[in-house]
Design a protein around this motif. Structure first.
Motif, PDB file in Angstrom:
ATOM      1  N   THR A  38       0.971  -1.053   0.085  1.00  0.00           N
ATOM      2  CA  THR A  38      -0.053  -0.221  -0.138  1.00  0.00           C
ATOM      3  C   THR A  38       1.005   1.276   0.073  1.00  0.00           C
ATOM      4  OG1 THR A  38       0.007   0.092   2.427  1.00  0.00           O
ATOM      5  CG2 THR A  38      -1.899  -1.062   1.316  1.00  0.00           C
ATOM      6  N   ASP A  39       0.437   2.466  -0.401  1.00  0.00           N
ATOM      7  CA  ASP A  39       1.268   3.640  -0.325  1.00  0.00           C
ATOM      8  C   ASP A  39       1.668   3.728   1.066  1.00  0.00           C
ATOM      9  OD1 ASP A  39       0.767   3.799  -2.995  1.00  0.00           O
ATOM     10  OD2 ASP A  39      -1.177   5.125  -2.412  1.00  0.00           O
ATOM     11  N   PRO A  40       2.691   4.560   1.276  1.00  0.00           N
ATOM     12  CA  PRO A  40       3.267   4.843   2.575  1.00  0.00           C
ATOM     13  C   PRO A  40       2.379   5.809   3.219  1.00  0.00           C
ATOM     14  CG  PRO A  40       4.974   5.100   0.815  1.00  0.00           C
ATOM     15  CD  PRO A  40       3.825   4.895   0.272  1.00  0.00           C
ATOM     16  N   GLY A  41       2.095   5.487   4.679  1.00  0.00           N
ATOM     17  CA  GLY A  41       1.092   6.348   5.547  1.00  0.00           C
ATOM     18  C   GLY A  41       0.784   5.699   6.783  1.00  0.00           C
ATOM     19  N   LEU A  42      -0.496   5.875   7.439  1.00  0.00           N
ATOM     20  CA  LEU A  42      -0.867   5.282   8.674  1.00  0.00           C
ATOM     21  C   LEU A  42      -1.057   4.047   8.473  1.00  0.00           C
ATOM     22  CD1 LEU A  42      -1.555   5.718  11.349  1.00  0.00           C
ATOM     23  CD2 LEU A  42      -3.908   6.250  10.501  1.00  0.00           C
ATOM     24  N   LEU A  43      -1.613   3.487   7.337  1.00  0.00           N
ATOM     25  CA  LEU A  43      -1.878   1.890   6.991  1.00  0.00           C
ATOM     26  C   LEU A  43      -0.715   0.968   7.058  1.00  0.00           C
ATOM     27  CD1 LEU A  43      -4.189  -0.062   6.693  1.00  0.00           C
ATOM     28  CD2 LEU A  43      -4.037   0.397   4.328  1.00  0.00           C
TER      29      LEU A  43
END
Length: 179
Positions: A38-43
């Motif tokens: 997934t795209d970098p971030g909170l997830l």
């Protein structure tokens, strides 16, 4: 009339034995997807936590799976509020976990037995494949100083003599002073 199951009974029993490890593997796959695809971030960070939780569940599930021997053996085991009850065709009894003085694994019987020794009466012998004996894993793992991994590995051994797994600290201290 009940319809036949989609999964064969042998395969169902095998999946049931390893159910916690399989759930952990599913959670770990979800964590891998969230962490790396997934795209970098909170997830991504939630994925790392999910990945760790999945790995811990796999470890715990493997230990429980090695401990399980399936049901269908003689007698029934019940655990209610730290009291272990075994009701067998020839014998049985009740033992409070707090009154337990020692725990042994006896592979010389067929099937192998857990031997619970206590001060209130004769030792309680529980076959490893008694109905409900899977619940003994959590009960035994709560004994101070007894590692769950030891329970899992010992329950797979075949041998010619009983294996002492745990002794109450007071009893262990008395035995040490004698030697």
């Amino acid at each position: 009339m009940a319809s036949p199951g989609f999964i064969r009974p042998g395969a169902r029993a095998h999946l049931n034995r390893w159910r916690e490890a399989l759930i952990g593997a599913g959670i770990m796959v979800l964590g891998i997807y969230w962490s790396f695809f997934t795209d970098p971030g909170l997830l991504t960070w939630v994925g790392y936590v999910t990945l760790a939780i999945g790995a811990l569940l796999i470890l715990a599930g493997l230990q429980k799976g090695w401990f399980r021997h399936g049901g269908g053996g003689p007698g029934v085991v019940q655990i209610i509020e730290r009291r272990i009850g075994y009701f067998g065709p020839l014998d049985g009894g009740l033992v409070d976990l707090d009154a337990l003085t020692s725990l042994s694994y006896d592979p010389t019987h067929h099937p192998a037995h857990w031997v619970l020794t206590h001060d209130a009466g004769p030792a309680l012998h529980i076959p490893v494949n008694a109905e409900g004996a899977d619940a003994l894993f959590e009960a035994f793992a709560s004994l101070p100083g007894l590692r769950p991994g030891r329970l899992a590995s010992v329950s797979q051994q075949e041998g010619t003599q009983p294996i002492a797994l745990w002794r109450k600290a007071e009893l262990q201290n008395r035995i040490t002073r004698l030697h």
